[in-house]
Design a protein around this motif. Sequence first.
Motif, PDB file in Angstrom:
ATOM      1  N   TRP A  26       0.850  -1.193   0.000  1.00 40.34           N
ATOM      2  CA  TRP A  26       0.000   0.000   0.000  1.00 40.34           C
ATOM      3  C   TRP A  26       0.883   1.238   0.000  1.00 40.34           C
ATOM      4  N   ARG A  27       0.353   2.313  -0.551  1.00 39.87           N
ATOM      5  CA  ARG A  27       1.128   3.541  -0.715  1.00 39.87           C
ATOM      6  C   ARG A  27       0.324   4.724  -0.173  1.00 39.87           C
ATOM      7  N   ILE A  28       1.003   5.612   0.545  1.00 45.18           N
ATOM      8  CA  ILE A  28       0.365   6.803   1.080  1.00 45.18           C
ATOM      9  C   ILE A  28       1.327   7.974   0.905  1.00 45.18           C
ATOM     10  N   ALA A  29       0.778   9.177   0.689  1.00 45.31           N
ATOM     11  CA  ALA A  29       1.625  10.355   0.515  1.00 45.31           C
ATOM     12  C   ALA A  29       2.431  10.617   1.788  1.00 45.31           C
ATOM     13  N   THR A  30       3.692  10.962   1.616  1.00 42.48           N
ATOM     14  CA  THR A  30       4.552  11.260   2.764  1.00 42.48           C
ATOM     15  C   THR A  30       4.142  12.576   3.401  1.00 42.48           C
ATOM     16  N   ASP A  31       3.883  12.524   4.695  1.00 41.86           N
ATOM     17  CA  ASP A  31       3.568  13.718   5.484  1.00 41.86           C
ATOM     18  C   ASP A  31       4.140  13.494   6.879  1.00 41.86           C
ATOM     19  N   PRO A  32       5.267  14.140   7.212  1.00 41.62           N
ATOM     20  CA  PRO A  32       5.892  13.906   8.514  1.00 41.62           C
ATOM     21  C   PRO A  32       4.976  14.237   9.693  1.00 41.62           C
ATOM     22  N   ARG A  33       3.916  15.012   9.443  1.00 40.90           N
ATOM     23  CA  ARG A  33       2.994  15.353  10.533  1.00 40.90           C
ATOM     24  C   ARG A  33       1.997  14.237  10.808  1.00 40.90           C
ATOM     25  N   ARG A  34       1.890  13.252   9.927  1.00 38.46           N
ATOM     26  CA  ARG A  34       0.921  12.176  10.117  1.00 38.46           C
ATOM     27  C   ARG A  34       1.301  11.358  11.352  1.00 38.46           C
ATOM     28  N   THR A  35       0.339  11.120  12.234  1.00 38.08           N
ATOM     29  CA  THR A  35       0.618  10.450  13.491  1.00 38.08           C
ATOM     30  C   THR A  35       0.547   8.935  13.353  1.00 38.08           C
ATOM     31  N   ALA A  36       1.088   8.255  14.370  1.00 37.70           N
ATOM     32  CA  ALA A  36       1.010   6.802  14.406  1.00 37.70           C
ATOM     33  C   ALA A  36      -0.438   6.328  14.406  1.00 37.70           C
ATOM     34  N   ASP A  37      -1.313   7.074  15.083  1.00 33.88           N
ATOM     35  CA  ASP A  37      -2.728   6.696  15.125  1.00 33.88           C
ATOM     36  C   ASP A  37      -3.360   6.771  13.735  1.00 33.88           C
ATOM     37  N   GLU A  38      -3.014   7.801  12.972  1.00 32.14           N
ATOM     38  CA  GLU A  38      -3.550   7.922  11.614  1.00 32.14           C
ATOM     39  C   GLU A  38      -3.066   6.780  10.731  1.00 32.14           C
ATOM     40  N   TYR A  39      -1.764   6.458  10.812  1.00 32.42           N
ATOM     41  CA  TYR A  39      -1.249   5.310  10.062  1.00 32.42           C
ATOM     42  C   TYR A  39      -2.001   4.040  10.446  1.00 32.42           C
ATOM     43  N   ALA A  40      -2.249   3.854  11.755  1.00 38.70           N
ATOM     44  CA  ALA A  40      -2.857   2.622  12.239  1.00 38.70           C
ATOM     45  C   ALA A  40      -4.273   2.436  11.703  1.00 38.70           C
ATOM     46  N   VAL A  41      -5.075   3.514  11.722  1.00 38.96           N
ATOM     47  CA  VAL A  41      -6.447   3.422  11.210  1.00 38.96           C
ATOM     48  C   VAL A  41      -6.431   3.048   9.732  1.00 38.96           C
ATOM     49  N   TRP A  42      -5.596   3.710   8.987  1.00 40.78           N
ATOM     50  CA  TRP A  42      -5.483   3.465   7.542  1.00 40.78           C
ATOM     51  C   TRP A  42      -5.020   2.038   7.261  1.00 40.78           C
ATOM     52  N   LEU A  43      -3.960   1.604   7.961  1.00 35.12           N
ATOM     53  CA  LEU A  43      -3.408   0.270   7.728  1.00 35.12           C
ATOM     54  C   LEU A  43      -4.365  -0.829   8.165  1.00 35.12           C
ATOM     55  N   ASN A  72       7.099   8.680  14.191  1.00 29.60           N
ATOM     56  CA  ASN A  72       5.723   8.188  14.187  1.00 29.60           C
ATOM     57  C   ASN A  72       5.625   6.768  13.635  1.00 29.60           C
ATOM     58  N   LEU A  73       6.515   6.389  12.744  1.00 27.43           N
ATOM     59  CA  LEU A  73       6.542   5.005  12.262  1.00 27.43           C
ATOM     60  C   LEU A  73       7.020   4.060  13.365  1.00 27.43           C
ATOM     61  N   GLU A  74       7.963   4.522  14.171  1.00 31.91           N
ATOM     62  CA  GLU A  74       8.410   3.711  15.308  1.00 31.91           C
ATOM     63  C   GLU A  74       7.299   3.563  16.342  1.00 31.91           C
ATOM     64  N   VAL A  75       6.554   4.636  16.579  1.00 29.13           N
ATOM     65  CA  VAL A  75       5.426   4.558  17.501  1.00 29.13           C
ATOM     66  C   VAL A  75       4.357   3.615  16.962  1.00 29.13           C
ATOM     67  N   LEU A  76       4.108   3.666  15.648  1.00 32.82           N
ATOM     68  CA  LEU A  76       3.165   2.738  15.016  1.00 32.82           C
ATOM     69  C   LEU A  76       3.548   1.295  15.323  1.00 32.82           C
ATOM     70  N   ALA A  77       4.823   0.975  15.162  1.00 35.70           N
ATOM     71  CA  ALA A  77       5.283  -0.396  15.390  1.00 35.70           C
ATOM     72  C   ALA A  77       5.074  -0.816  16.835  1.00 35.70           C
TER      73      ALA A  77
END
Length: 260
Positions: A26-43, A72-77
């Motif tokens: 899956w691919r998403i636009a890079t946005d350093p402001r995107r939070t781990a929670d936002e990544y999690a919902v999407w994923l 935020n990617l580390e927090v996602l993990a």
Amino acid sequence: MLLAIDAGNTNIVFALVDGDAIKARWRIATDPRRTADEYAVWLHQLLQLEGHDRSVVDAVIVATVVPRALHNLEVLASKYFGVTALVAGRPPVDWGITLDVDEPQNVGADRAVNVIAAHRRHPGDLIVIDFGTATTFDVVDYTGAYKGGIIAPGINLSLDALVGAAAKLPRIAIEAPDSASVIGRTTTSQMLVGIYFGYVSMIEGLVGRMKAEVGRPVKIIATGGLAPLFERHVKLFDSIEPDLTIQGLGIMYDRLKARL
């Protein structure tokens, strides 16, 4: 399964990897402001659409050229998958190859990971061209050592610069022209010829110079989201491999597991 994350300047690619097989991407636009929670919902939603629960992920590895996106990617993990993210090039995940350049600490993670995958898949000397935000050309010798390369503006960056600096020129979509003619009959066709075939000429010219400098037979491996755009009019590519970075992350993870 492994969740491999390639965080580039324009897009972040997430891929579910099981051994040598990429089960989903899956691919998403890079946005350093995107939070781990936002990544999690999407994923979570995408995993469900592919028939997977998030519990299938037992490891996460990240390659990034966007330092601000890493936290935020580390927090996602850790928060949503219960694992510590492995980061390419940071202990315990070493490159496993020689970065034979003057500033090895400044080699982009994506470029080093591409080299790892390309060398595993193709013997001999290689030039790996990654068509992304920037277009990079990387030389890999027959031992797998990274010898250096070239960084050039990506084709979309070149178009943005042209349109931004010339008030009357329209924004056009970059595509492979149907015709090989380089004499445009309209403003837009002239722009497309200039950007597209100008880029083709740059690729051919730089690769020719690099091959002459290497002095041995060289295979040309193309990767990146824009690589297929040039397939029709560039006859240099021995292979187009859009998942090279993800494959390299999988190889690095497997090497780490074998050591532990």
